[in-house]
Every structure is written in C-alpha cells, then in structure tokens.
Design an enzyme around this catalytic site. Structure first.
Site, PDB file in Angstrom:
ATOM      1  N   LYS A 156       0.830  -1.204   0.000  1.00 50.22           N
ATOM      2  CA  LYS A 156       0.000   0.000   0.000  1.00 50.22           C
ATOM      3  C   LYS A 156       0.866   1.256   0.000  1.00 50.22           C
ATOM      4  CE  LYS A 156      -3.917   2.177   2.322  1.00 50.22           C
ATOM      5  NZ  LYS A 156      -4.884   2.095   3.452  1.00 50.22           N
ATOM      6  N   GLU A 157       1.924   1.246   0.820  1.00 49.42           N
ATOM      7  CA  GLU A 157       2.829   2.400   0.870  1.00 49.42           C
ATOM      8  C   GLU A 157       3.529   2.591  -0.476  1.00 49.42           C
ATOM      9  OE1 GLU A 157       4.827   2.864   5.131  1.00 49.42           O
ATOM     10  OE2 GLU A 157       4.749   0.765   4.497  1.00 49.42           O
ATOM     11  N   TYR A 158       3.937   1.480  -1.086  1.00 46.25           N
ATOM     12  CA  TYR A 158       4.587   1.553  -2.400  1.00 46.25           C
ATOM     13  C   TYR A 158       3.636   2.167  -3.424  1.00 46.25           C
ATOM     14  CZ  TYR A 158       6.983   0.161  -6.698  1.00 46.25           C
ATOM     15  OH  TYR A 158       7.606   0.180  -7.921  1.00 46.25           O
ATOM     16  N   ASP A 159       2.390   1.695  -3.433  1.00 47.00           N
ATOM     17  CA  ASP A 159       1.403   2.183  -4.403  1.00 47.00           C
ATOM     18  C   ASP A 159       1.149   3.678  -4.246  1.00 47.00           C
ATOM     19  OD1 ASP A 159      -0.632  -0.854  -4.329  1.00 47.00           O
ATOM     20  OD2 ASP A 159       1.158  -0.325  -5.490  1.00 47.00           O
ATOM     21  N   CYS A 217       5.542 -47.839 -55.657  1.00 48.32           N
ATOM     22  CA  CYS A 217       5.377 -48.424 -56.999  1.00 48.32           C
ATOM     23  C   CYS A 217       5.400 -49.944 -56.995  1.00 48.32           C
ATOM     24  CB  CYS A 217       6.446 -47.890 -57.940  1.00 48.32           C
ATOM     25  SG  CYS A 217       8.113 -48.474 -57.536  1.00 48.32           S
ATOM     26  N   GLU A 271      20.484 -13.759 -18.876  1.00 49.97           N
ATOM     27  CA  GLU A 271      19.504 -14.647 -19.493  1.00 49.97           C
ATOM     28  C   GLU A 271      18.121 -14.246 -19.013  1.00 49.97           C
ATOM     29  OE1 GLU A 271      19.487 -18.348 -21.950  1.00 49.97           O
ATOM     30  OE2 GLU A 271      21.021 -16.904 -21.395  1.00 49.97           O
ATOM     31  N   LYS A 274      23.421 -23.317 -16.177  1.00 47.89           N
ATOM     32  CA  LYS A 274      23.195 -22.854 -17.549  1.00 47.89           C
ATOM     33  C   LYS A 274      21.693 -22.678 -17.738  1.00 47.89           C
ATOM     34  CE  LYS A 274      24.244 -23.819 -22.394  1.00 47.89           C
ATOM     35  NZ  LYS A 274      22.864 -23.661 -22.880  1.00 47.89           N
ATOM     36  N   SER A 276      29.449 -17.558 -28.142  1.00 42.86           N
ATOM     37  CA  SER A 276      28.819 -18.840 -27.850  1.00 42.86           C
ATOM     38  C   SER A 276      29.794 -19.644 -27.000  1.00 42.86           C
ATOM     39  CB  SER A 276      28.515 -19.607 -29.139  1.00 42.86           C
ATOM     40  OG  SER A 276      27.613 -18.891 -29.943  1.00 42.86           O
ATOM     41  N   LEU A 277      29.296 -20.719 -26.388  1.00 40.16           N
ATOM     42  CA  LEU A 277      30.163 -21.579 -25.589  1.00 40.16           C
ATOM     43  C   LEU A 277      30.328 -22.930 -26.258  1.00 40.16           C
ATOM     44  CD1 LEU A 277      28.997 -20.969 -21.896  1.00 40.16           C
ATOM     45  CD2 LEU A 277      30.943 -19.971 -23.092  1.00 40.16           C
TER      46      LEU A 277
END
Length: 664
Positions: free
Chosen positions: A33-36, A410, A178, A122, A80-81
């Site tokens: 509420k405080e954040y809002d 065939c 990622e 990963k 890339s790895l």
C-alpha cells in the site's frame, strides 16, 4: 518546477530501491500500500511536469505496440560456448588448459596462478545484453543475435521488474544475462491465456520478440546476469570480482556460484545441479564452467566461435516413454527408402511428438525397436525427436519390424546396398520421378520458370511423364488438359521448357541430380574438365583432384556415369535439342581472379544473377557462405548475416563503388 523535479528524483530513487528489495532480495521494507501511494504520487508529478526520467519505474509499464525491431551493434561480442556432453570431454578441455598454462609458465617470469574454475547453472532462456551509460542509466537492451549484432529489445526488457533501470556506476558497461520465464509465471499466464504457452523458453523468447509491449509485460519475465562483456571502468582481475560487481550493482544474480580447483570438484557440482534441476522454478539445461583468473583467460584466448576459457556441460536431453504404433517407409529422389516411426502422441519439452526418425534397419535392430513396444524418445539438443531404445518389459506383446521387400509407392522390388534399401524403378516410382523433375527444373539447374511440385505430380499422373527427357516431348494441347492450366499458362511452360535447352554445362550437370553434387561442385567439375564428354569419362583418381571433392563424392560421380540407363537418358536429352555449353573466356589479370567472394545485400547496378556472372567472368569463385577461406564480401544495401560473419572473421569487406573502381 525545480522542487517538483527534485521530488520526482527522490521518489524514483526510493521506488527503484523498494523494487530491488521486493523482486531481487525478496525482503521488502515497506508495504504494498505504501509503495502504491508513492508510485501514484510519481505518476501525478510526471503528468504535471510532462517530464519522465529514463529510469523511472513508470517506464516498465508496456502501453504501446512497436513498429519493428531495429538492429543494435554490441560494444563487446557475445560469444557462444563450446559444449561437453560428458566428463571425458570436460577433462580433455581441462587438460588443454593445463598444457597452455604450463607452457606459458615455463617461458614467462610472470607466472599464472593455479587453475581455478567457477561453476554456475546454464539457464534455458534468451540471452540478453543490457547497456548502462556513464550515468548508470539503462540505455539499451538487445538480443544476442549473431553475437556482434542483435535486435533492440529495450522496451521489452524494461518490463522485467528485476532489471534495474539505473545503477550506481559512472562508466559505460554492457552486462550479459539470461531472460527467463519462471514456472510460477508460466502457470499464472496460462490460467488466463486464450492460447496457452507450451514451454518456458518459448514463453521468454516470444515475450522479448513481441512488438506488443503489453503482451511482454503480461508474461512477467525474470532475468539472471552473469557477465560484463564490455567495460570502460577498472578492469576485473577475476570472475569472482566481476560477479560481485554485478551483484553490487543491484542486477539479479543466481545465488549458486561455486569455486572448484579440480575436475573431481567440478563433477560433484555438476551432479548436484542436475539433481536439483526438477526442483527449480525455472529451466536449466546444463552447467557453465569458466576459468576464474582474467589474465589466464587472456592467455588461453579464443577460437573463431568460442572462448577457450569457458565451456558448457550439457545435461542429457529430456526423455519420455511412448508407444510405437507403426513404421512409415518413404522414398527420396535417389530412391533410398527410409523408415519413420509413428508414435502415440506425447508431450516432450513443450512439443507434441508424433514422429521420430529411424535411420535404417541396422539402427532398428541395434536398438531392438519393435511395433507396439514402449520406446524411449529423446529430443536431441531439445529439438529433434529420436528413439533411443525400448522398455524391455513391453517387448512381450510387440512385433518385429519387417524391412519392406517392395517399394511402398510403386511395388517394385527393393535392392539392399549397405544398410539402406533402394527402389531402382526411377522411371515409374512417383516420389522419385516427381522430386527428380522438380530438381531438374529448379532455378539453379535448368531454370524452367513456373514449375512446381504440383505441376510435376500432374505431369507424372496425367501425362505419363516417366523420364526427364519426356519433359521436352510435352505438347501444349496436353497441358491444357491439366488442372488450372489455361492457354497462357500452358504456352508459358512450353516456352520455358524450350528456352532451357540452351543451358550452361554446370547447370546441366547439377540438374542431373548426381548424388552428393551441389551447384558449386558442378561448377568445379566444369572448370576442371571443360566438356560433358570429359566429365562422363573421368576416373576417380582425376575426380579427387577437383577442389573439395573427396573419395566419397568422386565415387558417386563415377558410379553415376557408369549407369547405362543414365547415359541413355543423357543421350536422349541431347538428341531432343538440349545443348549444354561451356565458354572458357580469357580473363585479364584483376584483383578478383582466383578469389573467393560472397555477395550480400542489394546492389544498384547488378541483380543477384548478374553479379554472380560478373564475378565468375573475372575468374572469381562465388560462394554462398562466409568462412575463413573467403577473400572478399561484397556488401550492398540492407546486408544480412553474411556481413556480420565477415566482420566477425575479419574478412575484407567492400561496397559496390569499391568493387567498380577495382575492375576499371
């Protein structure tokens, strides 16, 4: 106004800190509420002042649809790895590192430290690159793309609440991470989605490559950061130091980071990561092992594709059990008959798998695969369905798979050659004939305009076309009997067939469909032997002297021209007026003679075919792909990935004007 701006800056700093505590640390210091209330206050001030700070939390809200993706050139390359599938490969990599370090230390007074590795998970998501400027503001985010050039996804990344829009840093950096979709976010999204997502990776990739930013925001993505790819500030001495920097900047980071001094420790950590794989709220597909010391990394260096100081250990692909219902046998252009497994549909890695490749009867017998049995299906590299084996308990009620003795199309008797079966009825077997005709008529071959697979099927079924030579016997009246063939279309096809009679020898050789011979090899054969007669009568020993022709390709060519039916068909084509020609021109000395050249983008003065002809007239070899053997890349407008590859490999790039100046 100044007071309002100061208040806005204060609110932005506070709200960003609260967001970091909530989303990254999972330890909020104020209530929702405080954040809002503070957030609403900021929104009101932004409307009044008509000013929005670039790192304001209100910028995370996706409320627009973008027109298109623009390109972004990374300041530092995203590599890339290399991959290891087992511990043996990982140990080989480790031993190579040891050898380089020992050689360096034996010749240098400035010794490298003992090898120390850092092991991390990963993540199975989408690689992203975030650029922060000298004021610490997030100014750009991009996909990895080619590693050199990616796509701008700044607006999409800003919807990820864990990614800070501003950090406390005073020099330009690029941070690699990622973007992922958690299982929790995935389930929440699918509850209300009209079209549910099938897997987490596609959920993340689809969100970031979506021009509708609202849709991106709805997917509630997360991110983990693990590398500083470009840094204008103080250099890092170790990966540990780099990771601490990333963490101190407030960028989200996975808690699992382990230090190892030998391969036994690395193996234990890999086993641990794999053991918790199913418990995680996100997908991983392996572990990443990197050298900790930065100077050691510099000594180890890079290959063309990978850093030598890092490697990804790939976990075994996901497997699932399902029932083998049947085997379907298909015929290719060469007459080879190959089996395909028809499976009871099953979900594997978010994809419905119904079919899997069975290479040949030897493969079937080796794996003991039987009809009605439960089979283990794996998506190799999480993409291609493959049958790995059978569940032994299910074999009691199963049936042996019988190799066909007749062609499924065939009904001709099949001939076994090695591990493969072949239908030798090249004239009356529909799949072979249709695919052969389509290949013969293709642009790179005889270039018969307006030809399609459907046309080839009609020619086979309705006009009884049983050989390539029969194409040159077709009459317009016959074409008019075919579906969707009116007067104009029929005449156009007749004209195109007749026009194809005068063709260059390389196109004719390619059109014949010699196994393992593409257009480049056809060109090389013509350059070497000059005439059709010489090519027909050449030996294997002579063939292997042609660039890039090995023994397998040489034998394919030799065997092809030893076939009496093929020679008879070629003679018939020549008798019907097909005149393959080769004109050996005297080429004046020029900068492109003997050089390998790749063309990319649109040129002002040449079509693609014209520039290819021009380059060949200069004695150049025209290639379709860029490699270390490429001498020049000729770049026009809107070049593609070949240009990026050229930059990556350090290949000489020239534009059309430079090309014209060189040949004056």
């Amino acid at each position: 106004m100044d007071n309002k701006l100061e208040k806005m800056k204060e609110l932005v700093e506070e709200l960003n800190q609260y967001a970091y505590e909530y989303y990254v640390l999972d330890n909020p210091s104020i209530s929702d509420k405080e954040y809002d209330l503070k957030y609403d206050e900021l929104v009101i001030l932004e409307k009044k002042t008509e000013v929005t700070l670039p790192y304001s939390p209100t910028q995370r809200v996706g409320d627009k649809i973008l027109g298109e993706f623009s390109k972004y050139t990374h300041k530092g390359r995203l590599w890339s790895l290399d991959k290891a599938q087992n511990m043996e490969q990982l140990i080989e990599w480790h031993n190579r590192n040891l050898k380089v370090i020992e050689q360096y230390n034996s010749m240098s007074e400035d010794k490298l430290p003992e090898l120390r590795y850092i092991v991390t998970k990963k993540f199975d998501g989408l690689t992203v690159n975030c650029t922060y400027d000298e004021n610490g503001i997030l100014i750009k985010s991009a996909t990895r793309g080619t590693g050199i050039i990616g796509e701008d996804i700044t607006a999409q990344i800003k919807t990820i609440k864990t990614v800070p829009l501003k950090i406390k840093n005073n020099h330009v950096i690029e941070v690699h991470g990622e973007a992922i979709m958690t299982k929790t976010a995935f389930e929440e999204y699918n509850k209300a989605a009209q079209v549910p997502l099938k897997n987490l990776r596609n959920g993340a990739a689809g969100a970031l490559r979506n021009l509708d930013i609202k849709e991106t925001a709805r997917r509630n993505l997360s991110a983990f950061f693990y590398d500083v790819g470009y840094n204008e500030g103080p250099e890092f001495k170790s990966y540990r130091e780099m990771m601490n920097f990333i963490k101190n900047m407030g960028l989200p980071q996975d808690k699992y980071i382990k230090e190892c001094t030998n391969m036994e420790e690395v193996e234990k950590e890999i086993e641990y990561i794999e053991s918790i794989r199913g418990e995680l709220d996100y997908d991983i597909d392996g572990a990443v092992i990197v050298v900790d010391d930065i100077k050691t990394r510099e000594i180890l260096g890079y290959t063309i594709k990978f850093p030598k100081w890092a490697i990804a250990y790939k976990f075994e692909a996901k497997e699932i059990t399902t029932k083998l219902l049947d085997v379907e046998w298909n015929v290719g252009r060469s007459g080879r008959v190959t089996p395909t497994a028809l499976l009871e549909p099953v979900e594997l890695g978010g994809v419905t798998v119904k079919r899997a490749t069975l290479n040949n009867m030897d493969d079937i017998k080796r794996k003991n695969v039987k009809l009605g049995a439960k089979v283990l299906v794996r998506r190799s590299n999480d993409v291609i369905p493959e049958i790995m084996g059978v569940v032994e308990e299910s074999l009691e009620e199963s049936e042996e798979i019988q190799a066909p003795d007749r062609c499924p199309y065939c009904n001709s008797h099949l001939v076994q050659n090695g591990v493969h079966y072949y239908c030798e009825n090249t004239l009356s077997c529909k799949p072979q004939m249709v695919k052969s005709i389509v290949h013969f008529a293709s642009r790179e071959a005889m270039n018969i305009a307006g030809f399609s697979e459907k046309t080839a099927e009609q020619l086979f079924e309705k006009l009884d076309i049983k050989s390539i030579a029969d194409l040159y016997k077709i009459k317009k009246e016959e074409l008019l009997t075919l579906e969707k063939f009116k007067d104009k279309k029929s005449q156009n096809l007749i004209d195109a067939i007749q026009n194809s009679k005068n063709c260059d020898l390389a196109s004719f050789i390619y059109a014949l469909g010699i196994p393992n011979v593409g257009k480049k090899t056809a060109n090389d054969l013509v350059m070497k032997f000059k005439t059709l007669e010489s090519i027909k009568n050449t030996t294997i020993e002579q063939l292997v002297e042609v660039p890039d022709v090995g023994e397998i390709v040489a034998k394919s060519i030799y065997d092809f021209f030893e076939d009496e039916k093929i020679i008879s068909n070629i003679e018939e084509l020549l008798n019907l007026g097909v005149k393959p020609y080769y004109e050996e021109e005297r080429i004046d000395e020029n900068p492109f003679m003997g050089k390998t050249i790749v063309v990319t983008g649109s040129l002002n003065n040449y079509s693609r075919g014209e520039i290819k002809d021009k380059l060949q007239s200069l004695g150049a070899k025209v290639s379709s792909s860029v490699s270390k053997n490429t001498d020049y890349v000729l770049v026009g407008e809107k070049p593609g990935s070949k240009y990026e590859k050229a930059i990556e490999l350090g290949v000489k790039v020239i534009n059309e004007e430079e090309f014209s100046n060189k040949i004056k």
